[in-house]
Motif scaffolding. Structure first.
Motif, PDB file in Angstrom:
ATOM      1  N   HIS A 334       0.852  -1.065  -0.067  1.00  0.00           N
ATOM      2  CA  HIS A 334       0.144  -0.011   0.185  1.00  0.00           C
ATOM      3  C   HIS A 334       0.812   1.189   0.050  1.00  0.00           C
ATOM      4  N   PRO A 335       0.532   2.318  -0.672  1.00  0.00           N
ATOM      5  CA  PRO A 335       1.540   3.322  -0.984  1.00  0.00           C
ATOM      6  C   PRO A 335       1.540   4.286   0.194  1.00  0.00           C
ATOM      7  N   THR A 336       0.563   4.217   1.502  1.00  0.00           N
ATOM      8  CA  THR A 336       0.741   4.932   2.530  1.00  0.00           C
ATOM      9  C   THR A 336       0.230   4.379   3.646  1.00  0.00           C
ATOM     10  N   LYS A 337       0.032   3.263   3.812  1.00  0.00           N
ATOM     11  CA  LYS A 337      -0.081   2.283   4.946  1.00  0.00           C
ATOM     12  C   LYS A 337       0.538   1.238   5.035  1.00  0.00           C
ATOM     13  N   GLY A 378      -3.901   5.037  -3.048  1.00  0.00           N
ATOM     14  CA  GLY A 378      -4.487   3.978  -2.304  1.00  0.00           C
ATOM     15  C   GLY A 378      -5.676   3.431  -2.425  1.00  0.00           C
ATOM     16  N   ILE A 379      -6.477   3.928  -3.339  1.00  0.00           N
ATOM     17  CA  ILE A 379      -7.702   3.721  -3.358  1.00  0.00           C
ATOM     18  C   ILE A 379      -8.401   2.264  -4.206  1.00  0.00           C
ATOM     19  N   SER A 499      10.155   4.057  -9.401  1.00  0.00           N
ATOM     20  CA  SER A 499      10.536   2.859  -8.767  1.00  0.00           C
ATOM     21  C   SER A 499      11.649   2.040  -9.613  1.00  0.00           C
ATOM     22  N   TRP A 500      12.169   1.009  -8.881  1.00  0.00           N
ATOM     23  CA  TRP A 500      13.174   0.229  -9.800  1.00  0.00           C
ATOM     24  C   TRP A 500      12.886  -1.192  -9.137  1.00  0.00           C
ATOM     25  N   THR A 501      12.059  -1.954 -10.275  1.00  0.00           N
ATOM     26  CA  THR A 501      11.806  -3.408  -9.706  1.00  0.00           C
ATOM     27  C   THR A 501      12.545  -4.159 -11.180  1.00  0.00           C
ATOM     28  N   CYS A 502      12.996  -3.725 -11.947  1.00  0.00           N
ATOM     29  CA  CYS A 502      13.588  -4.335 -13.278  1.00  0.00           C
ATOM     30  C   CYS A 502      15.031  -5.068 -12.842  1.00  0.00           C
ATOM     31  N   VAL A 503      15.079  -6.298 -13.456  1.00  0.00           N
ATOM     32  CA  VAL A 503      16.190  -6.993 -13.246  1.00  0.00           C
ATOM     33  C   VAL A 503      17.423  -6.738 -14.107  1.00  0.00           C
ATOM     34  N   LEU A 504      17.071  -5.779 -15.152  1.00  0.00           N
ATOM     35  CA  LEU A 504      18.215  -5.465 -16.279  1.00  0.00           C
ATOM     36  C   LEU A 504      18.447  -3.901 -16.212  1.00  0.00           C
ATOM     37  N   GLY A 505      19.476  -3.830 -16.376  1.00  0.00           N
ATOM     38  CA  GLY A 505      19.991  -2.114 -16.445  1.00  0.00           C
ATOM     39  C   GLY A 505      21.206  -1.856 -15.615  1.00  0.00           C
ATOM     40  N   PRO A 506      21.685  -0.905 -16.097  1.00  0.00           N
ATOM     41  CA  PRO A 506      23.178  -0.749 -15.560  1.00  0.00           C
ATOM     42  C   PRO A 506      22.925  -0.449 -14.110  1.00  0.00           C
ATOM     43  N   GLY A 561      15.452 -19.087   4.059  1.00  0.00           N
ATOM     44  CA  GLY A 561      14.125 -19.108   4.960  1.00  0.00           C
ATOM     45  C   GLY A 561      13.332 -19.598   3.948  1.00  0.00           C
ATOM     46  N   HIS A 562      12.948 -19.002   2.948  1.00  0.00           N
ATOM     47  CA  HIS A 562      12.184 -19.683   1.870  1.00  0.00           C
ATOM     48  C   HIS A 562      12.866 -20.755   1.398  1.00  0.00           C
ATOM     49  N   SER A 563      12.316 -21.887   0.976  1.00  0.00           N
ATOM     50  CA  SER A 563      12.917 -23.121   0.576  1.00  0.00           C
ATOM     51  C   SER A 563      13.203 -23.137  -0.829  1.00  0.00           C
ATOM     52  N   ALA A 564      12.247 -22.575  -1.597  1.00  0.00           N
ATOM     53  CA  ALA A 564      12.428 -22.832  -3.169  1.00  0.00           C
ATOM     54  C   ALA A 564      12.061 -21.581  -3.802  1.00  0.00           C
ATOM     55  N   HIS A 565      11.660 -21.373  -4.738  1.00  0.00           N
ATOM     56  CA  HIS A 565      11.832 -20.023  -5.501  1.00  0.00           C
ATOM     57  C   HIS A 565      10.901 -19.007  -4.858  1.00  0.00           C
ATOM     58  N   ILE A 566      11.507 -17.605  -4.815  1.00  0.00           N
ATOM     59  CA  ILE A 566      10.902 -16.459  -4.101  1.00  0.00           C
ATOM     60  C   ILE A 566      10.496 -15.883  -5.308  1.00  0.00           C
ATOM     61  N   THR A 567       9.040 -15.725  -5.470  1.00  0.00           N
ATOM     62  CA  THR A 567       8.354 -15.096  -6.785  1.00  0.00           C
ATOM     63  C   THR A 567       8.470 -13.476  -6.620  1.00  0.00           C
ATOM     64  N   ASN A 568       8.756 -12.996  -5.454  1.00  0.00           N
ATOM     65  CA  ASN A 568       8.466 -11.543  -5.431  1.00  0.00           C
ATOM     66  C   ASN A 568       8.945 -10.925  -4.074  1.00  0.00           C
ATOM     67  N   ALA A 569       9.491  -9.667  -4.194  1.00  0.00           N
ATOM     68  CA  ALA A 569       9.980  -8.972  -3.280  1.00  0.00           C
ATOM     69  C   ALA A 569       9.839  -7.455  -3.097  1.00  0.00           C
ATOM     70  N   ARG A 570       9.208  -6.902  -2.257  1.00  0.00           N
ATOM     71  CA  ARG A 570       9.023  -5.522  -2.155  1.00  0.00           C
ATOM     72  C   ARG A 570       9.282  -4.665  -0.686  1.00  0.00           C
ATOM     73  N   TRP A 571       9.648  -3.561  -1.011  1.00  0.00           N
ATOM     74  CA  TRP A 571       9.854  -2.629   0.390  1.00  0.00           C
ATOM     75  C   TRP A 571       8.407  -2.128   0.800  1.00  0.00           C
ATOM     76  N   SER A 572       8.442  -2.228   1.936  1.00  0.00           N
ATOM     77  CA  SER A 572       7.023  -1.330   2.433  1.00  0.00           C
ATOM     78  C   SER A 572       7.176   0.172   2.020  1.00  0.00           C
ATOM     79  N   HIS A 573       5.984   0.896   2.172  1.00  0.00           N
ATOM     80  CA  HIS A 573       5.894   2.060   1.611  1.00  0.00           C
ATOM     81  C   HIS A 573       6.910   3.161   2.275  1.00  0.00           C
ATOM     82  N   ASP A 574       7.251   2.883   3.825  1.00  0.00           N
ATOM     83  CA  ASP A 574       8.147   3.411   4.614  1.00  0.00           C
ATOM     84  C   ASP A 574       9.649   3.009   4.537  1.00  0.00           C
TER      85      ASP A 574
END
Length: 1971
Positions: A334-337, A378-379, A499-506, A561-574
């Protein structure tokens, strides 16, 4: 640019949402602290519901799938999946590892269970055999292991009311296991009629052998013992997944969503239907229940955990939720909560509160969800679906805004623009669609241009650009919202990304490893504020890197901790948290972000323990921040010590060369020489690649190592003593704290560590078989009990040992890089440190594993040495840059500069430290490294006058330091050992060459001197007299490979490696002259004899130059060689040169011109050579070994008396041969001390010493020559030659039989008779006449009732069926192929012996027998424990199949002879069987020998079932191995051409071959038996009748012809030392097969066995008080009185089998047997003995009594039959009408006819009333195969015949006409029934008789029972008749394979069964049913 280190901030796991319910059960429990323990993904979770807190156990590296709670409820065991899965036992309170159990299971660990005390843990693997393993988990040790079942096992439990019992269940089975010794023995549960055979899912054990189990159909099955007692129908609607027992009763949970509670007797208490509760739903399935007090925990398939309070059971609390099965891909924050939103393939979208750690909303969609995004305000929440549609919901109430489907394939990514105006949707269709948010999501643009599916997208901050990544690894940019591709990259330069969620780029190049193009990173998210990046990948790793990271292979911190593939990772808004989601484990992890400033404060919080470190281990970028490596260390890290050929490979190589050997074996091989050599002194110390390997011993001697020798040097006497137990380079040495033992580790394919005593030089223990390639570091613990070692394998495995027991305590992979040192904490022996290349780790022991943490020091330096300080947490380590690092726990406190260049060695003192470095300085420090107290520089100037040599250079690199006796001991890289006095002077004690191969060696012509030259560019002169020192040294400009003294000893010629050579003055070493004519290396150089006029110089470029020494000119060149030259020799006259080349050519040249000569071989031998150092030619052809392909003979030298030729070869052996060595493969003496190739050997001028140099080991070894007469055989004397002497070991038919016998395993036995056709139970029934004509008979027939099947004779009125058989008597003893198997027990009151699979105890006063019947197959050997602590303890070994530890594996049973109780069962790997067993002196150890191809020898602690040691015995059969009666460590084995003397050292078995050479013409014979005498004497009986007498392992005497034939058995009487021998010989006046000897086998007394045999053959002897017990080959056991020599036969048996004929007397309890051995014997059951025997002279096959019992008919194998009168045993008549064996012979009930059935498919009838001439009156024809059994009808008019074609036929008597009418046959009443065929007995054929048959049967006289015998050796009891297939029966074991016959005695009192393979008769008492 950010630096290339890992970021300083880190992540801490704060919460895990989820619970693993799918594919797992019984994995949820309350701990003692009322917390809840369970697991999810690869994490163990301890959840405190009251405080809503979680703790995590992170010790696994893959999915956890099983969990067990210790009975005290604090410890938890968890098992994981993986290729090498392990079990962790951990503390739920501290979440620290307590123990690691590894190295047994593969694939995964499916179930775990603790026993009642919590001492043992049982685990079940996921491998194909579903291996079950029982652990002593604290020690990490396996107690027992066995294959569990062929199909999956779902649950296992200990029986909490009976010790050592377990129950397992699974697919279509339940098994009840008992644990005894190391054997787990299963019994399958019998479902019987009570319930269906089906899959059992869970179980619980109760009192009184009751077991409750939950089945797949929802029933509960209740077992009593192994039988199904009752079922509780419909306990659940479908499968019962979980069952939990507690004090109040049992809880069960099923697939129907119900939990049921039951009381202790399994009466229902209540049911809780979770589907009906508020939180419930349809399809809820319970996977785990746990009932404690009034709380019940329930885990479901869909990852929820409920808690139910019993008295309010309609309101369960939902305390944990997670996504259900299906991949989890969608994640948005969530962008604010502080909210995270996830969506999964389970079609639910869930909103989680990151502050409350709870699920706050959930909504189910129509389709699986693949991605999610929240709008900037956030709506709105947008969800991308798997079907190509996307849905937008309102976040606050989850109502739908729109649902749009524009694509056919899955949506992978969607993102709102930062201004909130647009939504970009990327799909699997390679395109991104842009939608306007305000226009109710109308499509406003489309980005096309990608060639693959869309994986990641980011908007720019101004919402004008979108960057995307696609599946093909391309990165594209588009203008928004139109979707036009941006091709001009200039305009993108200033773009800032929101934001930067791409896996490619300098900016994110660094997330990828340097040199690989893999795409396994699934998600990235950048935290712009803190400049960190988080990545998630396919391996379950979360990594933190700096952002931006531009160069590939950046450093990171990683989190498991995760045993097999992790599909996604994100920072919380703060940016407070990172959220990661797992694909397969569908769990959500919430990580707390600890920024840099915080992480400093967090240091005192114990870091979460993990097996893999969380700081960057695998970062593989070039470590720019690590200083350059020191050249010396660089060199050392590159040494791998790999060998082309390891010494361990020799036996196999020899085997492969056996063929070559056999060809030459016919010729006489040259004998070994009479004289020998003994190692006298070694110049050398291994300093160039080893450190800290030099110590003072207790007595002030100095211990160190070089080559393969451990050296103890006495500096007062300047002498050395040697430990010669190693056979390859020793690489490390550690000294015991008491300074009396040292441990040394060597190179080897399976390298070993020896712990030996510096005084006696004997091994105390050898640790073997764990480290591959070599051992590079060792350390003793402060109490001296433990030893740590590090291997040279790729993982540098670390081991912790209990060295005295030879037990491995723990092991773990150390590091990828080389480890230099290991040290055990002196205060806490469970802790240790290792240091090495870029490596400093702190370890502690956890069960069978070690847990390591990296030292915390920013950048990792290379550590060269380390010691513990004055308290348990202080550690000091020396680095490669010269610093000392000071550590507290694992944190670096400070560094102190100590040396220039690496600190190689350091030593802790009482009050301070001493260090040594590459700078050649020894420094003394105070105890905190604050001040340096004193330094000593190692310089020539301070060398004391008493030195034994010269320093080569000042300040040599110091590699070892040790203190003691007021001195500092220093070892240098240059191979010097120095003693530094505290006041300053330095004494040099020992030195050798430096690194580089040593090749050149020359001995002085008349002084005790020698010269060596080496690749280290030095020339050295050594004094060989007792002062043993280096006299002079000089540097050369180049390395050198050869040198030679002139004949007057004044000059010395040296050939250099650049093709030049020089001549120097032998005293001053100054140059006289030098030449440089060649480019290649000078390989040999020689002065001509006499005046030394010429010098021959051989070079690598194939020429020999001849120089005139006086004129210094080249006078000739020898040409014509095709290869480099290896050896040169002059003849005595100085006119002829002999040359060898690398291509194994031999040439002759004339001096001085160098003209080539051809000389025939015969002439060469006549030439008088001045020296002989060549390796080719007929006079030395015997020096080349059988395996000459892999090893070269590099050097040779003939002694000056021309008697002994010494050679050196590539394997490091020095060998001595008798010269001339003609004929191939001569015998030799061989010595190991050099480790790799021996480059040169030379005798001194007077032959008193042999000098050898080693190539790689840089050693100069001096051997003292011990001439022929001088015979003190020292231990470590030479090994005898490689090839066993080919003279055969002698021949004897009995020995050959015993050697070649192939023991059948009952379970695999096949038909005894050559049957043909279809088995009865597979035949189709012929329809009867009525059925064919369709006649329907009325149910009540008016015809006469059917007659009896069988005439029931002499049973009286009341017929009672037989319900059981009890073994009463056994007539038989296994003497013909087993030995030493008859013993006295109880002071001679009882004797014990064996036959078939039964151990028999016979009481001599009552003649009663009692039996041990636990063996599942034939017993082959038996021994008794003679120690008074273990009275009547017997060990028996049996035949078995492969050694896979299953129930058919060979095993040894240890049991009490009186109570017949099994004390231990040892399953062994001796595939084939166990052929010899022996107890040690204390009775605690048991030795066993196998019949496997290697004839393995194993030693057991039988009480614990633990294997102590095991080793290959011999390639051919070993007959006997016995412990010395006074020892627990020494034993002897004998066999085919084999006698070996063994020592048990720790866990290793060391052995010496018997040395024969001490007695002229002694040859190795086949040895058969062993006895012992005082003072280490051993006696071995041979096949020729001689007895050999050995002192230690040397043959000292032969007692010729102790017996005339083989000496099969010997017995040592413990109380007086007298020895009994038994052999094979003809009885005569003076001698017999039994003799009693004095203690030294000098005088004897012979006894005659009055058996009436022509040859007596004794197989077993035992001596009691005044009596000798003898077992013979003829199956007799005889007791002989010592005083009067009277013989008393105690046991009789048939000597050869099978016993085919069996007949019981019509009215008395006696019976007859007829066997292959040509005897008929009469046995009396009440008297328990043999009454009579008749020798027929031919093998007998069948026997029958006449109805009155007055006549006996015997059928013979040759087709003849005989009729005897019983009273007089006279022959009444005999006849031979057939030429093949008679199979059955029967009198008719009216005594008129005799029927004789034979193999010629015929039955002949004889009329006995016509008198004894026995003319055949008729015969039955058309019998399809041989006759097996015959029975007459009661009225003597019919006979029924069973045949080898599985057909039963009926004929008329005496016409021989066949009756075919079935109805006619049905009406016949039979007098007897012995047929195995016929409709009435179809039920006796079992399912598993594909290869084997029912061989015999007999119906009881009452007609109610039938007993059968079969090829499996089973006796079975059925009801008669049994027309139904596979009828119920009881089975009785005991016989070996193949029963031949079985009969009831009169009155059905007994059943007699006759054995085929076992030649034994078993008498079973019939137990009748009560009325």
């Amino acid at each position: 640019m950010a630096d290339r280190t890992a970021p300083n901030c880190h992540l801490r796991l704060e919460w895990v949402y989820g619970y693993r319910g799918h594919q797992c059960r019984n994995n949820l429990y309350y701990t003692a602290a009322k917390e809840i323990v369970y697991f999810v993904a690869g994490v163990g979770v301890v959840y405190n519901t009251r405080e809503h807190k979680q703790k995590f156990y992170l010790g696994h590296n893959d999915d956890v799938i099983s969990l067990a709670l210790h009975p005290e409820r604090v410890l938890v065991a968890t098992g994981q999946v993986g290729k090498e899965p392990y079990i962790c036992v951990w503390d739920s309170y501290t979440v620290q590892t307590v123990s690691i159990l590894k190295d047994v299971h593969t694939h995964g660990i499916a179930c775990l269970a603790f026993d009642l005390e919590g001492q043992c843990l049982v685990s079940v693997g996921l491998d194909s055999k579903n291996t079950i393993c029982v652990w002593d988990w604290r020690r990490g040790k396996v107690l027992a292991a066995a294959p569990g079942h062929t199909d999956r096992i779902f649950d296992i439990s200990w029986d909490l009311y009976q010790p050592s019992k377990l129950v397992s269940c699974g697919v279509k089975h339940i098994k009840f296991w008992s644990l005894c010794g190391n054997a787990l023995t299963p019994k399958r549960g019998v479902f019987g009629k009570t319930g269906d055979l089906q899959t059992i899912l869970c179980l619980a054990c109760a009192k009184d052998e009751v077991t409750y189990s939950g089945a797949l159909n929802g029933d509960i099955y209740v077992w009593k013992g192994i039988n199904l007692m009752r079922t509780v129908q419909g306990a659940h609607g479908s499968g019962i997944f979980s069952m939990n027992a507690c004090e109040e009763g049992f809880a069960t949970g099923g697939r129907d969503g119900c939990v049921r509670l039951w009381d202790l007797n399994f009466k229902p208490i209540t049911v809780i239907d979770l589907r009906e509760t508020d939180q419930g739903y349809k399809g809820l399935s319970v996977r785990s229940v746990c009932w404690r007090g009034d709380h019940i925990l329930v885990g479901t398939q869909d990852s929820e955990i409920f808690e139910v309070v019993v008295h309010d059971r309609n309101k369960p609390f939902l305390i944990m939720q997670g996504h259900c099965e299906g991949e989890l891909w969608a994640l948005a924050v969530h962008p604010t909560k502080p909210l995270a939103i996830t969506g999964s393939d389970d079609r639910s979208v869930r909103i989680w509160s990151l502050i409350d750690h709870a699920l706050i909303a959930r909504c189910n969609m129509e389709e699986p969800i693949r991605c999610a995004a929240v709008s900037t305000d956030g709506i709105h929440l947008a969800l991308g679906m798997k079907d190509g549609s996307f849905t937008v919901l309102r976040v606050r109430d989850m109502t739908e805004v729109v649902h749009i489907k524009d694509r056919k394939e899955a949506i992978h990514e969607l993102k709102y623009s930062p201004d909130g105006a647009h939504l970009a949707v990327g799909s699997n269709d390679n395109s991104v669609d842009i939608y306007g948010v305000v226009q109710r999501y109308k499509k406003v643009g489309e980005c096309i241009g990608s060639s693959s599916f869309i994986t990641h997208m980011d908007w720019s901050t101004d919402s004008k650009y979108l960057q995307i990544n696609d599946g093909s690894g391309r990165r594209l940019f588009f203008r928004m919202p139109s979707g036009k591709e941006v091709t001009n990259r200039e305009e993108l330069k200033l773009v800032q990304w929101a934001s930067w969620t791409c896996v490619l780029g300098p900016e994110v190049n660094g997330i990828w490893p340097k040199y690989s193009d893999i795409n396994d990173i699934n998600s990235v998210d950048a935290n712009f504020n803190n400049q960190v990046l988080v990545t998630a990948d396919d391996y379950g790793l979360v990594k933190l890197l700096r952002y931006p990271c531009v160069k590939k292979g950046a450093k990171f911190k990683k989190y498991l901790g995760h045993s097999a593939h992790i599909t996604n990772a994100r920072w919380s808004h703060d940016y407070q948290w990172v959220i990661t989601i797992g694909g397969a484990d569908h769990s959500v992890f919430q990580w707390k972000f600890v920024p840099e400033r915080k992480s400093k404060e967090a240091l005192h919080i114990a870091p979460q323990e993990t097996l893999a470190d969380s700081n960057s281990e695998e970062s593989d970028s070039d470590q720019s921040d690590v200083p350059e490596m020191d050249s010396e260390i660089e060199q050392e890290t590159q040494l791998t010590y790999r060998r082309q050929v390891y010494k361990e490979d020799l036996p196999q190589l020899k085997e492969q060369c056996k063929e070559k050997q056999r060809v030459t074996a016919m010729k006489k091989r040259e004998r070994a020489p009479g004289s020998g050599v003994k190692l006298h002194f070694v110049h050398g110390y291994r300093g160039y690649d080893c450190r800290s390997n030099l110590f003072y011993t207790q007595t002030g001697e100095i211990v160190y190592h070089v080559a393969a020798v451990g050296i103890v040097y006495n500096r007062q006497q300047n002498t050395q003593r040697f430990y010669m137990g190693h056979d390859d380079d020793i690489l490390c040495l550690a000294i015991h704290p008491l300074k009396d033992f040292v441990a040394t580790g060597q190179v080897g394919r399976e390298s070993s560590i020896h712990i030996w005593d510096t005084e006696t030089l004997k091994p105390m223990s050898v640790l073997k078989g764990f480290h591959q390639l070599g051992v590079c570091a060792l350390d003793f613990s402060a109490d001296g009990k433990r030893l740590a070692s590090v291997g040279l394998d790729d993982n540098h495995t670390i081991m912790l040992w209990d060295w005295r027991k030879g037990e491995k305590l723990s092991a773990m992979r150390g590091s990828k890089d080389k480890i230099f040192v290991v040290k055990i904490n002196p205060y806490l022996p469970d802790k240790l440190i290792t240091a090495g290349v870029k490596h400093m780790k702190f370890w502690h022991k956890a069960g069978g594993g070690l847990i390591g943490r990296k030292g915390n020091m920013g950048k990792t330096e290379t550590m060269m040495c380390a010691v513990y300080g004055w308290s348990e947490e202080m550690v000091f380590s020396g680095t490669c840059t010269g610093d000392i690092c000071i550590w507290r726990d694992m944190f670096l406190i400070k560094t102190v500069k100590a040396h220039d260049g690496p600190v190689f060695s350091m030593h802790a003192l009482e009050k301070g430290f001493v260090t040594g470095g590459k700078d050649g300085i020894v420094a003394l420090w105070d105890d905190t490294f604050e001040r340096c107290l004193k330094t000593y520089a190692i310089k020539r100037a301070v060398l004391a006058p008493g030195s034994k040599g010269l320093l080569l250079e000042d300040n040599p690199s110091i590699r070892a330091i040790s203190l003691g006796h007021g001195h500092i001991l220093v070892g240098t890289k240059n191979g010097e050992i120095l003693e530094v006095d505290k006041s300053g002077p330095i004494t040099l004690l020992v030195q050798g060459h430096m690194e580089g191969e040593v090749w050149g060696l020359a001995t002085h012509p008349h002084l005790p001197l020698c010269a060596t030259v080496s690749d280290d560019k030095t020339l050295r002169i050594w004094d060989l007299s007792p002062s043993h020192c280096m006299l002079a040294v000089r540097k050369l400009r180049k390395g050198s490979r050869c040198c030679c003294f002139s004949p007057d000893g004044k000059a010395l010629a040296v050939g250099l490696n650049d093709g030049s050579f020089l001549i120097v003055n032998a005293d001053t070493l100054e140059d006289l002259v030098s030449f440089h004519h060649r480019k290649d290396i000078i390989s040999d150089i020689r002065f001509s004899p006499g005046a030394g006029k010429y010098l021959a110089v051989a070079s690598g470029d194939t020429f020999v130059d001849i120089y005139n020494v006086m004129s210094s000119k080249r006078v000739g060149v020898c040409k014509g060689c095709l290869n480099y030259i290896t050896h040169l020799d002059w003849d005595k006259r100085g006119k002829l040169l002999q040359v060898n080349t690398g291509a194994k050519e031999q040439f002759f040249f004339e001096a001085p011109r160098g003209k080539r000569q051809t000389i025939p071989a015969t002439e060469v031998e006549k030439i008088d050579w001045s020296t002989w150092t060549c390796v080719l030619g007929t006079s030395v052809e015997g020096i080349w070994p059988v395996i000459s392909e892999v090893t070269e003979v590099t050097a040779a030298c003939l002694s000056n008396d021309r008697k002994v030729l010494a050679t050196g070869d590539d394997l490091g052996y020095v060998k001595l041969f008798r010269y001339p060595v003609k004929g191939k493969y001569a015998k030799f003496k061989r010595y190991v001390a050099h480790s790799t190739h021996v480059t040169n050997v030379r005798w001194t001028h007077d032959d008193s010493l042999l000098v050898t140099v080693g190539g790689g080991d840089t050693c100069l070894m001096i051997w003292a020559h011990e001439p022929e007469g001088h015979r003190e055989f020292k231990l470590c004397d030479s090994e005898e030659s490689d090839i066993e002497s080919e003279d055969d070991g002698g021949y004897d038919s009995d020995v050959t039989r015993e050697n070649e016998i192939n023991y059948t395993i009952k379970a695999l036995s096949t038909n005894m008779r050559p049957m043909t056709g279809v088995k009865p139970h597979l035949q189709l029934k012929e329809p009867s006449v009525d059925e064919r004509q369709g006649v329907v008979r009325p149910p009540v027939s008016r015809a006469l009732p059917q007659p009896e099947k069988l005439q029931t004779n002499n049973v009286g009125k009341k017929k009672r069926p037989i319900e059981d058989l009890v073994l009463e008597l056994v007539f038989g003893y296994r003497g013909n192929d087993c030995r030493n198997n008859v013993h006295y027990l109880n002071e001679g009151a009882d004797i014990i012996y064996h036959t078939a699979s039964v151990g028999i105890v016979l009481n001599l006063t009552t003649s009663c027998q009692s039996f041990y019947v636990e063996h599942s197959d034939d017993i082959l050997c038996l021994t008794i424990n003679q120690h008074p602590k273990f009275p009547n303890v017997v060990a028996t070994g049996q035949v078995g199949d492969t050694g896979d530890m299953s129930a058919t594996s060979p095993s040894i049973h240890v049991w009490d002879a009186m109570t017949k109780q099994t004390l231990s069962v040892l399953r062994c790997f001796h595939s084939g069987g166990v052929c010899s067993v022996s107890f040690s002196a204390t009775g605690k150890l048991l030795l066993s020998v196998g019949l496997d191809p290697e004839h393995t020898i194993t030693i057991w602690k039988w009480q614990e079932g633990a294997k102590v040691a095991s080793w290959i015995g011999h390639t051919q059969r070993i007959f006997v191995a016995e412990f010395r009666p006074d020892s627990d460590t020494h034993f002897v084995s004998v066999g085919i051409k084999h006698v070996r003397f063994w020592t048990l050292a720790g866990r290793a078995l060391l052995s010496k071959k018997g040395v024969l050479s001490s007695i002229e013409d002694a040859r190795m014979q086949t040895m058969l038996s062993i006895a012992f005498g005082a003072n280490n004497l051993t006696f071995t009986g041979t096949i020729s009748g001689d007895v050999c007498v050995w002192k230690e392992h040397i043959l000292v005497r032969i007692v010729a012809k102790a017996h005339t034939g083989p000496v099969f058995t010997m017995y040592t009487t413990l109380r007086d030392g007298l020895i009994v021998t038994g052999g094979k010989e003809r009885p005569s006046k003076e001698g017999g097969a039994l003799k009693l000897w004095d203690q030294e086998l000098k005088r004897c007394r012979a006894f005659r066995l009055e058996t009436g045999q022509i040859i007596d053959c004794v197989r077993s002897v035992c001596r009691g008080k005044g009596k000798i017990l003898v077992g013979t080959r003829n199956a007799e056991i005889i007791e002989v009185g010592e005083k009067n020599a009277a013989c008393n036969i105690l046991v009789n048996g048939h000597m050869d089998g099978p016993i085919w004929g069996l007949a019981t007397h019509p009215s008395r309890d006696v019976f007859l047997s007829a066997a292959e051995d040509g005897t008929v014997r009469l046995w009396d059951i009440p008297e328990k003995k043999m009454l009579n025997k008749v020798n027929l002279g031919h093998p007998a096959r069948a026997i029958g009594y006449s109805p009155e019992g007055d006549m006996v008919a015997i059928g013979m194998k040759n087709g003849e039959f005989i009729i005897l009168l019983v009273t007089s045993l006279k022959i009444w008549g005999k006849k031979r009408d057939r030429r093949s064996p008679i199979q059955d012979i029967r009198f008719s009930p009216n005594s008129r006819y005799l029927a004789v059935g034979s193999t010629e498919s015929a039955v002949d009838f004889y009329d006995l009333t016509l008198g004894p001439q026995l003319n055949r009156i008729n015969s039955c024809r058309d019998i399809p195969s041989f006759v097996m059994q015959m029975d007459f009808s009661a009225d003597s008019t019919y006979v029924q015949i069973s045949t080898g074609a599985y057909k039963r036929l009926v004929y008329e008597v005496p016409s021989g006409k066949q009756i075919t009418e079935q109805s006619h046959i049905d009406r016949i009443t039979w007098a007897t029934w012995t047929s195995v065929l016929g409709d009435e007995v179809v039920g006796i054929w079992s399912r598993n008789t594909d290869k084997a048959d029912v061989t015999c049967a007999c119906v009881s006289h009452s007609g109610l029972n039938i007993v059968t015998g079969d090829d499996f050796g089973m006796v079975k009891l059925f009801d008669f008749p049994c027309p139904e297939k596979f009828a119920k029966h009881k089975r009785f074991l005991g016989h070996a394979a193949h029963l031949t016959n079985v009969r009831f005695t009169n009155g059905d009192h007994f059943v007699v069964s006759a054995g085929g393979d076992d030649r034994s008769l078993f008498v079973w008492r019939c137990v009748h049913m009560p009325h």
